[in-house]
Design a protein around this motif. Structure first.
Motif, PDB file in Angstrom:
ATOM      1  N   SER A  69       4.262  -2.160   9.559  1.00 36.43           N
ATOM      2  CA  SER A  69       3.154  -2.471   8.711  1.00 36.43           C
ATOM      3  C   SER A  69       2.096  -1.003   8.694  1.00 36.43           C
ATOM      4  O   SER A  69       1.794  -0.754   7.620  1.00 36.43           O
ATOM      5  N   VAL A  70       1.865  -0.610   9.741  1.00 34.16           N
ATOM      6  CA  VAL A  70       1.010   0.355  10.072  1.00 34.16           C
ATOM      7  C   VAL A  70       1.702   1.989   9.477  1.00 34.16           C
ATOM      8  O   VAL A  70       0.941   2.452   8.681  1.00 34.16           O
ATOM      9  N   ILE A  71       2.915   1.855   9.691  1.00 36.96           N
ATOM     10  CA  ILE A  71       3.509   3.092   9.169  1.00 36.96           C
ATOM     11  C   ILE A  71       3.551   3.122   7.380  1.00 36.96           C
ATOM     12  O   ILE A  71       3.337   4.083   7.014  1.00 36.96           O
ATOM     13  N   GLU A  72       3.709   2.044   6.988  1.00 33.91           N
ATOM     14  CA  GLU A  72       3.635   1.839   5.669  1.00 33.91           C
ATOM     15  C   GLU A  72       2.207   2.126   4.923  1.00 33.91           C
ATOM     16  O   GLU A  72       2.156   2.805   4.108  1.00 33.91           O
ATOM     17  N   ARG A  73       1.252   1.701   5.662  1.00 38.49           N
ATOM     18  CA  ARG A  73      -0.240   1.705   5.184  1.00 38.49           C
ATOM     19  C   ARG A  73      -0.219   3.402   5.328  1.00 38.49           C
ATOM     20  O   ARG A  73      -0.963   3.929   4.468  1.00 38.49           O
ATOM     21  N   ALA A  74      -0.187   3.900   6.579  1.00 45.73           N
ATOM     22  CA  ALA A  74      -0.310   5.281   6.641  1.00 45.73           C
ATOM     23  C   ALA A  74       0.574   6.193   5.877  1.00 45.73           C
ATOM     24  O   ALA A  74      -0.092   7.249   5.417  1.00 45.73           O
ATOM     25  N   LYS A  75       1.861   5.997   5.547  1.00 43.06           N
ATOM     26  CA  LYS A  75       2.696   6.728   4.393  1.00 43.06           C
ATOM     27  C   LYS A  75       1.952   6.623   3.133  1.00 43.06           C
ATOM     28  O   LYS A  75       1.721   7.622   2.442  1.00 43.06           O
TER      29      LYS A  75
END
Length: 80
Positions: free
Chosen positions: A12-18
């Motif tokens: 979820s962190v990766i998705e938000r960061a992307k």
């Protein structure tokens, strides 16, 4: 010279960061590199980012502008 780095991060962190990177016109690699550069700077010299350099001087304040007075006024309005 650039090199690859493998990280383990919550999905979820990766998705938000992307999403954030895309919305700001940067790559996730650029965001991470800038962050790592910032936190590992040894001399405390805080150079302005290229984006911030673009807007420096964009606002012309009056010669008699008192930052402390304005800040106090804004805080009073916010908290009173």
């Amino acid at each position: 010279m650039t090199t690859k780095l493998t990280l383990t991060v919550e999905k979820s962190v990766i998705e938000r960061a992307k999403s954030y990177a895309k919305s700001t016109g940067r790559s996730l690699s650029e965001l991470i590199e800038n962050y790592l550069e910032t936190i590992t700077r040894e001399n405390g010299d805080h150079e302005l980012s290229p984006r911030l350099k673009k807007i420096v001087g964009a606002v012309n304040l009056p010669a008699d502008f008192d930052e402390e007075t304005e800040l106090r006024s804004a805080m009073e309005k916010k908290h009173l």
